[in-house]
Design a protein around this motif. Sequence first.
Motif, mmCIF file in Angstrom:
data_model
loop_
_atom_site.group_PDB
_atom_site.id
_atom_site.type_symbol
_atom_site.label_atom_id
_atom_site.label_comp_id
_atom_site.label_asym_id
_atom_site.label_seq_id
_atom_site.Cartn_x
_atom_site.Cartn_y
_atom_site.Cartn_z
ATOM 1 N N ILE A 243 9.687 -10.484 -2.444
ATOM 2 C CA ILE A 243 9.784 -9.033 -2.656
ATOM 3 C C ILE A 243 10.017 -8.356 -1.308
ATOM 4 O O ILE A 243 9.228 -8.510 -0.378
ATOM 5 N N HIS A 244 11.111 -7.605 -1.209
ATOM 6 C CA HIS A 244 11.437 -6.851 -0.006
ATOM 7 C C HIS A 244 11.138 -5.378 -0.274
ATOM 8 O O HIS A 244 11.535 -4.843 -1.313
ATOM 9 N N VAL A 245 10.463 -4.735 0.663
ATOM 10 C CA VAL A 245 10.028 -3.353 0.461
ATOM 11 C C VAL A 245 10.630 -2.452 1.522
ATOM 12 O O VAL A 245 10.661 -2.798 2.708
ATOM 13 N N ARG B 59 3.592 -3.892 -8.972
ATOM 14 C CA ARG B 59 3.619 -5.276 -8.481
ATOM 15 C C ARG B 59 3.643 -6.269 -9.645
ATOM 16 O O ARG B 59 4.437 -7.214 -9.648
ATOM 17 N N GLU B 60 2.788 -6.040 -10.628
ATOM 18 C CA GLU B 60 2.718 -6.942 -11.778
ATOM 19 C C GLU B 60 4.054 -7.000 -12.515
ATOM 20 O O GLU B 60 4.526 -8.077 -12.890
ATOM 21 N N LEU C 194 6.822 -8.813 -10.446
ATOM 22 C CA LEU C 194 6.615 -10.262 -10.455
ATOM 23 C C LEU C 194 6.883 -10.874 -11.828
ATOM 24 O O LEU C 194 7.301 -12.026 -11.925
ATOM 25 N N SER D 291 13.504 -9.539 -5.167
ATOM 26 C CA SER D 291 13.376 -8.168 -5.651
ATOM 27 C C SER D 291 13.385 -7.224 -4.454
ATOM 28 O O SER D 291 12.693 -7.480 -3.455
ATOM 29 N N PHE E 292 2.129 -0.575 -0.649
ATOM 30 C CA PHE E 292 2.655 -1.572 -1.564
ATOM 31 C C PHE E 292 2.886 -2.899 -0.840
ATOM 32 O O PHE E 292 2.608 -3.967 -1.369
ATOM 33 N N LYS E 293 3.380 -2.804 0.386
ATOM 34 C CA LYS E 293 3.600 -4.014 1.183
ATOM 35 C C LYS E 293 2.288 -4.755 1.428
ATOM 36 O O LYS E 293 2.201 -5.977 1.293
ATOM 37 N N ILE F 292 1.121 -6.564 -1.713
ATOM 38 C CA ILE F 292 1.826 -7.809 -1.968
ATOM 39 C C ILE F 292 1.261 -8.926 -1.093
ATOM 40 O O ILE F 292 1.083 -10.059 -1.546
ATOM 41 N N MET F 293 0.960 -8.595 0.155
ATOM 42 C CA MET F 293 0.482 -9.606 1.109
ATOM 43 C C MET F 293 -0.928 -10.092 0.779
ATOM 44 O O MET F 293 -1.319 -11.188 1.174
ATOM 45 N N LYS F 294 -1.681 -9.305 0.033
ATOM 46 C CA LYS F 294 -3.047 -9.682 -0.309
ATOM 47 C C LYS F 294 -3.104 -10.814 -1.321
ATOM 48 O O LYS F 294 -4.079 -11.536 -1.406
#
Length: 240
Positions: free
Chosen positions: A2-4, A206-207, A210, A217, A233-234, A237-239
């Motif tokens: 995923i790119h934000v 996020r859900e 994915l 994405s 949001f970034k 995702i990293m969490k």
Amino acid sequence: MIHVGTCGFCEKQDKYFQDFSTVEIQQTFYKILQESTLKKWREKAPEGFVFSIKAFQGVTHPPNSPTWRRSNVKPSKNVGLLRPTNEVIHYWKITLNEAKILNARFILIQLPRSFKESEESFSNAERFFSIIDRGEFEIAVELRGWSERGIKKFVREFDVIDVVDPMVRVPLHGGGVNYYRLHGKYENGRIIYSYKYSDEELLKIRERVLSFHVEESYVYFNNSNMCEDAQRFKQLIMKF
């Protein structure tokens, strides 16, 4: 993957290039930019950074669109709505050249609501896509006010990426890349850009992103709080 990023640089470029891996350039929609400006952006961007550019409004928006007030070009009566006129093709070639200078991956064609779901619009698009040079770029199209059936037919017929807000509906083209634009809140058919996403909404985004199971994405925030929301949001995702 995923790119934000955001729709436009939401902070100073040097910082933006550190914070994000992609950007959707908005200036190319409103104005025809100097090549030197585009070259400077490309040179400043780190290796692997992904540019998407928004096609100039001469390709998409008719001369009565209020967006022309911000342009450095005076529109003729023959611009916009993917009509295969000399003017529209001319502005597409300018967009294509800008994308080449930036070494962009995507060209976004954002169509206004006046591009109605009709035989005329589909015929214009058919002729437009049969004429243009796509170069090496992936074409992403945002249709507004169309039915899911109409969108599915459009994106499949012309082999383009269906640009969607994941909070509104699922993407309708089964390629390996999804392209999302998050504008804010929707009320009575209108977009409220002055908006901050809640933690719960970002989790849901996020859900959904994915759940579509694609290789890549690209998620671009386009609301008033886009810089902070994109950063949050970034981190989310990293969490996980």
